[in-house]
Design an enzyme around this catalytic site. Structure first.
Site, PDB file in Angstrom:
ATOM      1  N   GLU A 103       1.028  -1.002   0.042  1.00  0.00           N
ATOM      2  CA  GLU A 103       0.162  -0.301  -0.218  1.00  0.00           C
ATOM      3  C   GLU A 103       0.888   1.418   0.223  1.00  0.00           C
ATOM      4  O   GLU A 103       1.827   1.261   0.974  1.00  0.00           O
ATOM      5  CB  GLU A 103      -0.749   0.044   1.764  1.00  0.00           C
ATOM      6  CG  GLU A 103      -2.104   0.949   1.341  1.00  0.00           C
ATOM      7  CD  GLU A 103      -3.145   0.894   2.132  1.00  0.00           C
ATOM      8  OE1 GLU A 103      -3.504   1.543   2.759  1.00  0.00           O
ATOM      9  OE2 GLU A 103      -2.909  -0.341   3.085  1.00  0.00           O
ATOM     10  N   CYS A 129       0.371 -13.142 -15.629  1.00  0.00           N
ATOM     11  CA  CYS A 129       0.784 -12.695 -16.545  1.00  0.00           C
ATOM     12  C   CYS A 129       0.060 -12.213 -18.117  1.00  0.00           C
ATOM     13  O   CYS A 129       0.386 -11.861 -18.765  1.00  0.00           O
ATOM     14  CB  CYS A 129       2.038 -13.723 -17.412  1.00  0.00           C
ATOM     15  SG  CYS A 129       3.125 -13.868 -16.361  1.00  0.00           S
TER      16      CYS A 129
END
Length: 340
Positions: A103, A129
């Site tokens: 974060e 991916c």
């Protein structure tokens, strides 16, 4: 359709695509040298990365370079190439697997670095991916809906830390053959950055239309490839088997909606010789229409597909049909068609 989720775009175009390549080259022979004592102890031959995976080298960030600054650089290039005023960008999506912290989002760094307006929504999409293709699809949906006029999709990857950690671990006296094989795919990873600008096709008739595609999930295979900066652990044989079953199920069912049997290019997620050959054979693709970048750049995660497209773009002609195809750990697959 029974298994595929289908998306059709009506007014979306890819306006630009820019890749930033790291300056430092790391050859597979260099990795072999760093693992020499382990290979000798486990009685494994050198050259496996080249002979089995087909990865001869990969890129790593040099001193003073980083994945996020490179992604910002790619975004700047893409905006300049598209000729889009950044004040009109309504959305930024970061799709990087690489993240230095949980974060805040990596997207906020990209948003600030690109000087985008406060009105531009920004967030991360993480889907192994497939993130960049998913990001393009979501941005396209918001453009079609009239919510935004322009979107920037960015990705930056850094394979350095995970490879250093993996090599250190494999060089420990207790490392086994099974450990080596389970972590072998980590040695194929590479670093790089890429960015795309998407916009309304009616405002940019010379853009490359994004037509639509399919996604499909097989999440029963969620534990076959699990990674973090400390290491990536893969059941390569089961992953290949499950991934091929997933891709071919999606491919076969997509025929009900799309005709992808004779595309001008098939831009695959860049993994290895083994995976590429398996897809080419199973889907009966024309090998000459499948550009490869993993021999030079390795597997650059979600940046692999757009980097390959960026390198292939100078060889594409208006009207060429291009299919983006990939499989992501989890497992998920996505296919997205472009009209160049």
């Amino acid at each position: 359709m029974n298994g595929n989720a289908t998306t059709v775009h009506s007014n979306v175009a890819l306006l630009s695509l820019a890749a930033v390549t790291p300056e430092r080259v790391t050859t597979s022979a260099e990795l072999d040298a760093r693992l020499a004592s382990t290979l000798q102890r486990l009685r494994l031959p050198t050259g496996l990365l080249e002979r089995i995976a087909g990865v001869h080298e990969r890129r790593n960030w040099a001193e003073g370079q980083s994945f996020d600054t490179a992604a910002i650089e790619a975004g700047e290039k893409a905006l300049a190439e598209a000729g889009v005023d950044r004040s009109r960008v309504g959305l930024l999506i970061n799709t990087s697997v690489t993240r230095p912290h949980l974060e805040p989002s990596v997207a906020v760094r990209m948003h600030h670095g690109l000087g985008l307006p406060p009105s531009a929504v920004n967030f991360d999409i993480a889907n192994a991916c497939l993130g960049f293709v998913n990001g393009m699809s979501l941005a396209g949906q918001l453009i079609d809906a009239g919510q935004i006029d322009y979107a920037v999709v960015v990705d930056g990857e850094d394979a350095d830390e995970i490879q250093v950690n993996t090599i250190d671990r494999l060089n420990r006296p207790g490392a086994t053959r099974a450990d080596f094989l389970r972590e072998f795919p980590t040695l194929t990873l590479g670093s790089g950055a890429v960015a795309a600008v998407l916009g309304r096709a009616d405002l940019h008739p010379s853009g490359h239309r994004i037509l639509g595609g399919v996604t499909r999930a097989a999440t029963e295979f969620h534990d076959l490839c699990v990674g973090s900066v400390t290491g990536m652990y893969t059941d390569a044989k089961a992953l290949l088997k499950g991934g091929m079953k997933l891709v071919m199920s999606a491919w076969s069912e997509a025929r009900e909606r799309f005709d992808w049997s004779a595309m001008d290019r098939y831009v695959l997620h860049q993994v290895s010789d083994v995976h590429t050959n398996a897809i080419i054979k199973a889907a009966k693709l024309d090998r000459s229409r499948v550009p490869l970048t993993y021999p030079r750049f390795g597997n650059v995660g979600p940046a692999s597909i757009p980097i390959t497209l960026a390198h292939e773009a100078p060889h594409l002609a208006p009207g060429d049909r291009v299919l983006l195809m990939g499989v992501g750990s989890g497992l998920n697959t996505a296919m997205l068609e472009l009209a160049w």
